[in-house]
Scaffold this active site. Structure first.
Site, mmCIF file in Angstrom:
data_model
loop_
_atom_site.group_PDB
_atom_site.id
_atom_site.type_symbol
_atom_site.label_atom_id
_atom_site.label_comp_id
_atom_site.label_asym_id
_atom_site.label_seq_id
_atom_site.Cartn_x
_atom_site.Cartn_y
_atom_site.Cartn_z
ATOM 1 N N ASP A 244 -9.104 -11.510 11.597
ATOM 2 C CA ASP A 244 -8.759 -12.901 11.899
ATOM 3 C C ASP A 244 -9.479 -13.411 13.136
ATOM 4 O O ASP A 244 -9.442 -14.608 13.425
ATOM 5 C CB ASP A 244 -7.247 -13.038 12.105
ATOM 6 N N ASP B 238 -3.801 -13.281 0.570
ATOM 7 C CA ASP B 238 -3.369 -12.813 1.890
ATOM 8 C C ASP B 238 -2.135 -11.915 1.789
ATOM 9 O O ASP B 238 -1.441 -11.895 0.765
ATOM 10 C CB ASP B 238 -3.080 -14.010 2.797
#
Length: 652
Positions: free
Chosen positions: A472, A408
């Site tokens: 997301d 990430d």
């Protein structure tokens, strides 16, 4: 010397230091006839009369700012006055994808400050319309169009990553080009740092576009003898709309293996890493057919929420007193492998690492940059930082049987400085080096590129990763657009698409399982849902969708993706075409204005073959391929935010 390369339906013709043609495939007779035609400079400069954006900007203390390169006979150009050597590397893949990059060497005895070196390609006069993208967190890859008039269209990212609002792909085409029709020329920059995309039309009528690394003030000074190469510019031409662009990129990028079904723990548990709950989640995942269990954020020291722990890459003894092995063994016994979330480039101020090394953070002055998500950015170009991260990640992958890293990158780079100098170029290069070294030590470990969703989706990061996290947001309605345009560049198997809970955590919108799973089917399928709380009948339905994904995975991850220009803006049709079959998704996004739905055309079928069409809730029918391709299939009216998946097979 004239070089003619041909791949797919495209040709590029380069003579000396000029591009004579880039676009539709040419015969050798046409190439010969181009010998007397004017060309466009591979490196447009004021010294050769170019009045648009120059391909090179730089200087030595304000002098020698306007170079003029003469061919050296080896495909390079040299300027004795500026003491520079420049060259261009390019190739044309059989798919039709053109790769192009420039190189520059400082031949002088003093430093040369490089402000910009950018690959530029000519556009024909008939390319009068532009398409690029913008977006935000949870709503990436939103298309926007405008005419290519006289003047410049410039898109820049100064975020240290492409960003949620990345231009992503810049396409120029004939008026009204669409997925199905029109000529299109498109470029994408394979670089994960700051970027510039631009297109311009000059008063002369000449038009150009390109993309390159955006260098911050003073960021790059070439020492005597030092060389710089631009990131690769990837370019494609299509005579058949945006679907032709997709076909070329997908053939170029297609990996050799199919993607496993994933369950990710994030929206199921967040930071609550209870082994009993995680074991139960793994059991439910195995029950529905999941192949990979990914433990997300929260497993390392001090990480009970997003305010602390980043940088301390040790398994938290308080939460995991026996380490990760009890979970890994359980997951393996259930027939799945295990993945792990990491965010190596970031650090929390509340961490042992930051308390010991506050000087390891990127900063431009005697202050810290503004925090974002309680994070700062580690300076990976510092050898101590690089060595620490390599050691910790290598140790984790050596100690534990980890098949997959979800890597990430949750914040933009603000005031990214290294000893006072701008450092995005060095940071991006060091990130690449770190991933490359880990891959060389652990070649069986796959890596996903995630950046607070889809903020780092580019072919630079994908040279060294196996999948991107598309967004997301697991909202299936939002995902219809996000995935549709992400897949303009990337094949389905490279784009993570998950079934979230009925009520989406990001938008609050509620969808039935069929709409959520049918949307995730066209991607790298996964689940991000607390399966321990799902009723058995819904688990059975999810298992059916996963079995369907596995059945059609070979087709989805090898067939030709066709996004059709359906006449109803309230509907969306996606086709994946194989040699003898096709999979068709018809999604009703909103209420149609027309009382009767428009027919669904299935392009690419053999006109003289007969096909069987089957779908859940529909009676199987058989029609000639020509009818299905040219006239289309009538479907019943559907409610908004529902879909149907049809399997079309050749029967004679």
């Amino acid at each position: 010397m004239t070089v003619h390369l041909r791949g797919g339906d495209a040709s590029i013709v380069v003579a000396g230091l000029e591009v004579r043609h880039w676009g539709s495939a040419l015969s050798e007779k046409s190439v010969t006839a181009l010998a007397d035609w004017p060309g466009a400079a591979l490196l447009p400069l004021q010294a050769n009369g170019h009045q648009g954006r120059p391909g090179l900007r730089g200087h030595r203390d304000g002098r020698t700012w306007s170079p003029s390169f003469e061919p050296t006979g080896d495909g390079r150009g040299q300027d004795e006055h500026s003491e520079l050597t420049w060259w261009t590397e390019f190739d044309l893949h059989p798919s039709g994808i053109l790769r192009l990059r420039h190189g520059l060497r400082n031949d002088g005895a003093t430093g040369y400050r490089l402000d910009e070196l950018i690959p530029i390609l000519p556009l024909p006069a008939r390319a009068t319309e532009l398409l690029d993208f913008t977006g935000r967190w949870g709503k990436e890859r939103q298309p926007q169009r405008q005419p290519l008039n006289q003047g410049s269209r410039v898109r820049e990212s100064r975020r240290g990553r492409p960003g949620h609002d990345s231009a992503y792909l810049l396409a120029a085409g004939t008026p009204g080009f669409s997925f199905d029709s029109g000529e299109v020329w498109a470029v994408h920059l394979g670089w994960s740092g700051n970027q510039t995309y631009f297109a311009e039309r000059l008063p002369s009528g000449d038009a150009f576009f390109g993309a390159g690394e955006l260098l911050l003030p003073g960021e790059l000074e070439l020492a005597p003898g030092e060389e710089y190469r631009t990131p690769w510019l990837y370019a494609a031409y299509s005579a058949h709309g945006l679907n032709g662009i997709s076909a070329a990129f997908h053939e170029f990028l297609r990996p050799a293996k199919h993607r496993p079904v994933v369950v990710n723990t994030w929206e199921a548990t967040y930071f609550d890493h209870d082994l009993t709950k995680l074991r139960r989640l793994a059991e439910r995942a195995a029950q529905v057919g999941v192949e990979r269990f990914v433990l997300d954020d929260g497993w390392f020291r001090g990480r009970r929420d997003d305010t602390a722990g980043l940088g301390d890459w040790y398994v938290d003894d308080d939460v995991w007193p026996e380490g990760l092995e009890p979970l890994i063994s359980h997951v393996r016994a259930l027939g799945m492998d295990l993945g792990l979330w990491v965010e190596p480039e970031m650090v929390n101020a509340d961490s042992d690492l930051f308390r010991a090394h506050p000087d390891w953070v990127l900063h431009a002055a005697d202050r810290l940059p503004p925090e974002w998500r309680h994070q700062q950015v580690l300076d990976l170009s510092l050898e101590d930082v690089y060595a620490y991260l390599l050691d910790r990640l290598d140790a984790l992958l050596s100690e534990y049987d980890i098949a997959y890293l979800k890597w990430d990158h949750n914040r933009d780079l603000v005031e990214p400085g290294h000893f006072g100098r701008a450092a995005v170029h060095a940071q991006t290069s060091a990130t690449y080096r770190l991933i490359d070294e880990l891959r060389s030590r652990h070649p069986q470990t796959e890596i996903e590129s995630c950046a607070s969703g889809g903020a780092r989706v580019d072919l630079g990061i994908l040279e060294r990763t196996d999948r991107v996290w598309t967004s997301d947001s697991n909202d299936a309605l939002e995902r219809r657009t996000i995935q549709r345009y992400t897949n303009l560049l990337l094949p389905l198997e490279l784009t993570g698409a998950h079934v979230g809970p009925p009520r989406t955590h990001v938008t609050g919108r509620t969808h039935g399982l069929g709409f959520r799973a049918g949307t995730a089917l066209f991607g790298s399928f996964g689940v991000e849902w607390d399966l321990t709380e799902v009723p058995e009948e819904e688990l059975d339905e999810l298992a059916t969708w996963i079995a369907r994904y596995k059945r059609f995975r070979p087709l989805l991850h090898s067939g030709r993706l066709i996004q059709t220009d359906h006449p109803d803006p309230a509907a969306q049709v996606t086709v994946v075409l194989g040699e003898h079959e096709a999979l068709v998704s018809y999604a009703q996004l909103d209420t149609s204005l027309a009382e009767r739905p428009a027919p669904v055309r299935i392009p690419g079928l053999k006109a003289d073959a007969r096909y069987r069409v089957e779908g859940e809730g529909c009676e199987p029918v058989e029609y000639p391929g020509q009818l299905l391709s040219e006239i289309g299939l009538r479907l019943p009216r559907m409610d908004p935010e529902t879909l149907i998946v049809l399997h079309v097979t050749e029967v004679s």
